[in-house]
Design an enzyme around this catalytic site. Sequence first.
Site, PDB file in Angstrom:
ATOM      1  N   GLU A  81      -1.090  -1.232   3.105  1.00 33.54           N
ATOM      2  CA  GLU A  81      -1.798  -0.189   2.381  1.00 33.54           C
ATOM      3  C   GLU A  81      -1.910  -0.498   0.889  1.00 33.54           C
ATOM      4  O   GLU A  81      -1.014  -1.102   0.307  1.00 33.54           O
ATOM      5  CB  GLU A  81      -1.063   1.144   2.530  1.00 33.54           C
ATOM      6  N   ASP A  84       5.139   9.271   8.354  1.00 32.81           N
ATOM      7  CA  ASP A  84       4.264   8.906   7.245  1.00 32.81           C
ATOM      8  C   ASP A  84       3.119   7.988   7.626  1.00 32.81           C
ATOM      9  O   ASP A  84       2.526   7.353   6.772  1.00 32.81           O
ATOM     10  CB  ASP A  84       5.092   8.285   6.115  1.00 32.81           C
TER      11      ASP A  84
END
Lengths: 349, 349
Positions: B62, B233
């Site tokens: 990410e 998450d």
Amino acid sequence: MQKKLNVVPFVSVENMMRLVLDIGIETCIAQIADCIEDDFRRWPEFDKTPRIASHSHEGVIELMPTSDGVDYGFKYVNGHPKNMKDGLQTVTAFGLLASVDTGYPVLLSEMTILTALRTAATSGVATKYLARKGSRTLALIGNGAQSEFQALGLKRICGIDTVRLYDIDSTATQKCAANLAGSGLAVVVCTSPEEAIQGADVVTTCTADKQYATILTDNMVGAGLHINGIGGDCPGKTEIHRDILLRSDIFVEYPEQTRVEGDIQQLDADHPVKELWQVITGDVQGREDDRAITLFDGVGFAIEDFSALRWLRDALKGSTRFAELDMIADPDDPRDLFGMVERERARMM
Amino acid sequence: MQKKLNVVPFVSVENMMRLVLDIGIETCIAQIADCIEDDFRRWPEFDKTPRIASHSHEGVIELMPTSDGVDYGFKYVNGHPKNMKDGLQTVTAFGLLASVDTGYPVLLSEMTILTALRTAATSGVATKYLARKGSRTLALIGNGAQSEFQALGLKRICGIDTVRLYDIDSTATQKCAANLAGSGLAVVVCTSPEEAIQGADVVTTCTADKQYATILTDNMVGAGLHINGIGGDCPGKTEIHRDILLRSDIFVEYPEQTRVEGDIQQLDADHPVKELWQVITGDVQGREDDRAITLFDGVGFAIEDFSALRWLRDALKGSTRFAELDMIADPDDPRDLFGMVERERARMM
């Protein structure tokens, strides 16, 4: 030999310069062009997204990620036209390659120089596929940081033997001409864009103003020309008059991005464009005939940076042009990050 | 003194550990929490976007960018649960701070350790605003790499004096208990989540499995509890049973991201949630009463990394815990990148 898990190879600006000189600038561009061509040929394998841009009054900062499922790469790049007057680069960049399997970075590199190489390589690939056979003369409008790389790339990849230079700032043209002396290219210094384009088979525009400019106007462009529009690469920044676009067959990297950033931002959102990768695979025809005007509206796409980074990784094999960066926390027990920090205390004494 | 334009300060893992030990782990977390609180208070000033994720079978890579118009920051972070069995970290990270005005990077840092600190700091801020006054006992479910930082952060910021530890792997619990010995916290080793949660005022769940897990089930959670759900998450990874969510007042960082990544991915897309920053500014009520169950569904947001990086920049002032990285090409004439490369040839001889 135990692999050092904490270490990421890092190519500094100095090491990049030295590696490029070890190999030769033209050879680097040609090798990167091969990587780009290979990667464009397998285009559907890549995760693609328009770059993630953070715009401000003075410029833009962008992240350009992509992945082929095995490697992941991204580039950080800024574009700040006003930097030049402060003695700073308009564009600076760095990038990273990582393993998709582990998420671990495997290469960090400066990419200001590497981006100039890959941009020239991309223009080379586009020109090879789109320009008339036997194209020999390049008009280079905008003689800034990209210009010499464009000239040498098109010489090596496409057989260009003459460059006609023009820049609104004549000292830039003098700088470019001096740098290309001894390159084997015939260099012609011109005092207007109209003069530069006379007799040109190919034009590359790579100017840096962040505004709607029209470096090329309609009456300058005759039949058969191939244009690499490189400098129109963000919203509000164009180089080529709309009327030329309407007369041209337009080729792009990634339409979703180019319609926002490229010269075609001046056109309707559904104006037909062709994708360069499909010309390479043979699924889409490139140049229709010798009278067609072809325009590669290049804005720079993440896959080209990916290609450049994987070229670099291979080029480093057997080379010492990198340093080892202690960037990845590597506790003996992955669950014991805290203990690793605490144990460092003893080593500090 | 001339500023070296090519140089970016770089904080290696070793330097980060030493800096953190120079300052003290608890103090670092508390200082970062202050930065996060300040930045959350001016939330509307930030460019916000959900993180840009590249998912693969094994994990995710990410990029998390944000900017307040003066500084720009981003973090690279991966999440690969299977890494642990290969002796690699599940999560590694690095990050960068840059000047919006010039686009030049001003700080590059490891962020594996820094992320652990900022995650603890964020839980600290959430708990300070949402837990019952006088909360003293923390149940810590998941005793991996994050756990000690969570315990020390909540001790320092919220006055926690007792931690009750549980992990599905008892060796993780032993490791955590050993690391917290001498911290001033009373440590209770538990053999089930049910035991851990007994008498707790606050629960932090920070487990690492990438799957729909239910670490906390409905009958375990009584009135008045505050929950920090940290480990849920990413898409497909949750920790907390849906029935608990339905009984809780839910607080999030950035709803657009949390609805995809957080435990609330189990709920309807329009399920009401409150934003933590608005609790901090006083625009939204936090805890309604002493019997309410409050849940901070933390997934980690770019602004927290930004806060951590600007903390680091300030913490480095007067410190030697960084190296100078030659990362930015800095030709004497910004238009003469090519000439800079060519001139390096003479220095290589």
